[in-house]
Write a protein that holds these residues in place. Structure first.
Motif, PDB file in Angstrom:
ATOM      1  N   TRP A   1      15.184  -0.902   1.560  1.00  0.00           N
ATOM      2  CA  TRP A   1      15.514  -1.701   0.016  1.00  0.00           C
ATOM      3  C   TRP A   1      14.616  -1.574  -0.733  1.00  0.00           C
ATOM      4  O   TRP A   1      14.532  -1.290  -2.149  1.00  0.00           O
ATOM      5  N   LEU A   2      13.258  -1.874  -0.393  1.00  0.00           N
ATOM      6  CA  LEU A   2      11.757  -1.984  -1.536  1.00  0.00           C
ATOM      7  C   LEU A   2      11.941  -0.588  -2.297  1.00  0.00           C
ATOM      8  O   LEU A   2      11.586  -0.505  -3.366  1.00  0.00           O
ATOM      9  N   TYR A   3      11.796   0.753  -1.267  1.00  0.00           N
ATOM     10  CA  TYR A   3      11.730   1.716  -1.845  1.00  0.00           C
ATOM     11  C   TYR A   3      12.734   2.145  -2.769  1.00  0.00           C
ATOM     12  O   TYR A   3      12.498   2.778  -3.722  1.00  0.00           O
TER      13      TYR A   3
ATOM     14  N   ALA B   1       0.912  -1.082  -0.069  1.00  0.00           N
ATOM     15  CA  ALA B   1      -0.069   0.135   0.003  1.00  0.00           C
ATOM     16  C   ALA B   1       0.826   1.273  -0.134  1.00  0.00           C
ATOM     17  O   ALA B   1       0.801   2.174  -0.777  1.00  0.00           O
ATOM     18  N   GLY B   2       1.909   1.269   0.846  1.00  0.00           N
ATOM     19  CA  GLY B   2       2.932   2.509   0.919  1.00  0.00           C
ATOM     20  C   GLY B   2       3.553   2.595  -0.343  1.00  0.00           C
ATOM     21  O   GLY B   2       3.753   3.746  -0.817  1.00  0.00           O
ATOM     22  N   LEU B   3       3.961   1.480  -0.926  1.00  0.00           N
ATOM     23  CA  LEU B   3       4.878   1.764  -2.207  1.00  0.00           C
ATOM     24  C   LEU B   3       3.868   2.146  -3.406  1.00  0.00           C
ATOM     25  O   LEU B   3       4.352   3.155  -3.981  1.00  0.00           O
ATOM     26  N   LEU B   4       2.460   1.703  -3.191  1.00  0.00           N
ATOM     27  CA  LEU B   4       1.729   2.161  -4.390  1.00  0.00           C
ATOM     28  C   LEU B   4       1.461   3.587  -4.301  1.00  0.00           C
ATOM     29  O   LEU B   4       1.312   4.492  -4.980  1.00  0.00           O
ATOM     30  N   LYS B   5       1.226   3.887  -3.012  1.00  0.00           N
ATOM     31  CA  LYS B   5       1.004   5.489  -2.824  1.00  0.00           C
ATOM     32  C   LYS B   5       2.254   6.451  -3.370  1.00  0.00           C
ATOM     33  O   LYS B   5       1.865   7.464  -3.981  1.00  0.00           O
TER      34      LYS B   5
ATOM     35  N   THR C   1      12.052 -10.355  -5.332  1.00  0.00           N
ATOM     36  CA  THR C   1      12.191 -11.829  -5.317  1.00  0.00           C
ATOM     37  C   THR C   1      13.313 -12.181  -6.200  1.00  0.00           C
ATOM     38  O   THR C   1      14.027 -13.345  -5.313  1.00  0.00           O
ATOM     39  N   GLU C   2      13.625 -11.736  -7.209  1.00  0.00           N
ATOM     40  CA  GLU C   2      14.618 -12.384  -8.012  1.00  0.00           C
ATOM     41  C   GLU C   2      16.074 -11.921  -7.456  1.00  0.00           C
ATOM     42  O   GLU C   2      16.964 -12.603  -7.358  1.00  0.00           O
ATOM     43  N   LYS C   3      16.001 -10.643  -6.753  1.00  0.00           N
ATOM     44  CA  LYS C   3      17.483 -10.482  -6.079  1.00  0.00           C
ATOM     45  C   LYS C   3      17.525 -10.526  -4.623  1.00  0.00           C
ATOM     46  O   LYS C   3      18.297  -9.997  -4.112  1.00  0.00           O
ATOM     47  N   LEU C   4      16.627 -11.298  -4.125  1.00  0.00           N
ATOM     48  CA  LEU C   4      16.582 -11.435  -2.981  1.00  0.00           C
ATOM     49  C   LEU C   4      17.876 -12.125  -2.073  1.00  0.00           C
ATOM     50  O   LEU C   4      18.201 -11.553  -1.017  1.00  0.00           O
ATOM     51  N   HIS C   5      18.695 -12.925  -2.930  1.00  0.00           N
ATOM     52  CA  HIS C   5      19.816 -13.179  -2.463  1.00  0.00           C
ATOM     53  C   HIS C   5      20.991 -12.053  -1.965  1.00  0.00           C
ATOM     54  O   HIS C   5      21.865 -12.147  -1.503  1.00  0.00           O
ATOM     55  N   THR C   6      20.627 -10.878  -2.753  1.00  0.00           N
ATOM     56  CA  THR C   6      21.549  -9.731  -2.734  1.00  0.00           C
ATOM     57  C   THR C   6      21.134  -8.792  -1.399  1.00  0.00           C
ATOM     58  O   THR C   6      21.815  -8.009  -1.099  1.00  0.00           O
ATOM     59  N   PHE C   7      20.022  -9.465  -0.897  1.00  0.00           N
ATOM     60  CA  PHE C   7      19.549  -8.302   0.195  1.00  0.00           C
ATOM     61  C   PHE C   7      20.405  -9.081   1.434  1.00  0.00           C
ATOM     62  O   PHE C   7      19.914 -10.111   1.903  1.00  0.00           O
ATOM     63  N   LYS C   8      21.051  -8.068   2.070  1.00  0.00           N
ATOM     64  CA  LYS C   8      21.909  -8.571   2.969  1.00  0.00           C
ATOM     65  C   LYS C   8      21.264  -8.252   4.581  1.00  0.00           C
ATOM     66  O   LYS C   8      21.890  -8.428   5.666  1.00  0.00           O
ATOM     67  N   GLY C   9      20.378  -7.595   4.427  1.00  0.00           N
ATOM     68  CA  GLY C   9      19.514  -7.233   5.862  1.00  0.00           C
ATOM     69  C   GLY C   9      20.373  -6.085   6.402  1.00  0.00           C
ATOM     70  O   GLY C   9      20.204  -5.818   7.519  1.00  0.00           O
ATOM     71  N   GLU C  10      21.347  -5.151   5.655  1.00  0.00           N
ATOM     72  CA  GLU C  10      21.972  -3.993   6.202  1.00  0.00           C
ATOM     73  C   GLU C  10      20.931  -2.913   6.136  1.00  0.00           C
ATOM     74  O   GLU C  10      21.283  -2.062   7.203  1.00  0.00           O
ATOM     75  N   SER C  11      20.222  -2.817   5.513  1.00  0.00           N
ATOM     76  CA  SER C  11      19.130  -1.984   5.317  1.00  0.00           C
ATOM     77  C   SER C  11      17.894  -2.432   5.640  1.00  0.00           C
ATOM     78  O   SER C  11      17.758  -3.825   5.538  1.00  0.00           O
ATOM     79  N   SER C  12      16.688  -1.766   6.308  1.00  0.00           N
ATOM     80  CA  SER C  12      15.468  -2.422   6.347  1.00  0.00           C
ATOM     81  C   SER C  12      14.704  -2.691   5.024  1.00  0.00           C
ATOM     82  O   SER C  12      15.077  -2.334   3.933  1.00  0.00           O
ATOM     83  N   PRO C  13      13.958  -3.976   5.009  1.00  0.00           N
ATOM     84  CA  PRO C  13      13.507  -4.355   3.658  1.00  0.00           C
ATOM     85  C   PRO C  13      12.697  -3.130   3.248  1.00  0.00           C
ATOM     86  O   PRO C  13      12.272  -3.172   1.993  1.00  0.00           O
ATOM     87  N   LYS C  14      12.103  -2.333   3.894  1.00  0.00           N
ATOM     88  CA  LYS C  14      11.296  -1.266   3.806  1.00  0.00           C
ATOM     89  C   LYS C  14      12.200  -0.339   2.796  1.00  0.00           C
ATOM     90  O   LYS C  14      11.583   0.154   1.594  1.00  0.00           O
TER      91      LYS C  14
END
Lengths: 88, 187
Positions: B61-63, B18-22, B46-59
């Motif tokens: 990263w998604l933004y 919802a936030g991303l859509l807004k 989804t495709e790049k999930l392996h590159t997400f190291k959790g250094e930033s928050s998922p939020k």
């Protein structure tokens, strides 16, 4: 004298170009004078400048006013369908 | 390091869609396109999930993915060619650069900034913006919706400052004319 006239008197096309340059970038001293002189003589270009500034303001605030009229559950489901598909 | 798998994506979709859509709708006025861009964002995540190291928050990263996708969208739009007819200034000016009489900017009766709060006026502006050639629409949207500076737009779109200035000039001439025709002549 003719050269001076050419420098001082802009066409309206050129004047509106300078107005947009002024709003988006910056004018040189010569351009500032050229534009000021032109506007004292040309009402249409003065109107253009006022209206262009108003449009600028309007455009800056145009985003975000759209109402979100989306079925979020269906939207989330469609994303999940797509991403799961991508996993296979 | 946390191992992430699909269930996390599902959780993220639920939490952040919802936030991303807004955000997307704020940057791209077309709802359907904004939805596509958010969908693409999750697909890319989804495709790049392996590159997400959790250094930033998922939020965060998604933004950041969303921002890339939005610029990508405008970049592809900016690659469209503009017809010579749209580019011609002869609609507005004579050969010598004077205003064509019917296109001469008249004084607007109601040119106070409060008009910008009028939803009907905003709709006219929005429609006039949509009526611009794709490439110009992309430049103007990046400038105003994405609040980008001139040199950033030039860099993102691979155009020169002079080119951008000309696009802004032509876009403004058309926008002004379109607003005058659809708002002031109808009221």
């Amino acid at each position: 004298m003719k050269r001076l006239m050419n420098i001082m008197f802009l066409s309206c096309l050129k004047a509106t170009e300078l107005i947009e340059k002024k709003l988006a970038f910056k004018l040189s001293i010569t351009e500032k004078i050229q534009l000021a002189v032109h506007k004292t003589m040309c009402e249409a270009c003065s109107n253009y400048e006022d209206q262009s500034i108003l449009i600028d303001k309007g455009l800056h605030n145009l985003g975000g006013s759209a109402k979100i009229d989306v079925d979020m559950d269906a939207f989330k489901k469609s994303i999940l369908d797509k991403t799961n598909h991508g996993q296979n | 390091m946390k191992i992430l798998d699909t269930p996390d994506i599902a959780k993220w979709v639920d939490e952040y869609a919802a936030g991303l859509l807004k955000r997307a709708m704020f940057k791209i006025s077309d709802t359907e396109i904004a939805k596509d861009v958010v969908q693409d964002t999750f697909l890319a995540a989804t495709e790049k999930l392996h590159t997400f190291k959790g250094e930033s928050s998922p939020k965060t990263w998604l933004y950041s993915i969303l921002n890339f996708k939005i610029i990508d969208y405008y970049r592809s739009k900016a690659r469209q060619t503009v017809s010579p007819a749209s580019q011609s200034l002869l609609k507005f000016f004579t050969e010598t650069g004077e205003w064509n009489d019917p296109k001469k900017p008249r004084a607007w009766e109601d040119d106070d900034s409060h008009i910008l709060d009028d939803p009907d006026f905003r709709l006219v502006m929005r429609n006039c913006l949509e009526a611009l050639p794709e490439k110009w629409n992309a430049c103007i949207s990046m400038k105003y919706y994405l609040d980008k500076k001139g040199d950033e737009i030039c860099q993102d779109l691979g155009i020169t400052p002079t080119n951008l200035w000309q696009i802004i000039h032509r876009s403004k001439l058309n926008l002004r004319d379109c607003i005058e025709t659809n708002w002031y002549n109808d009221h």
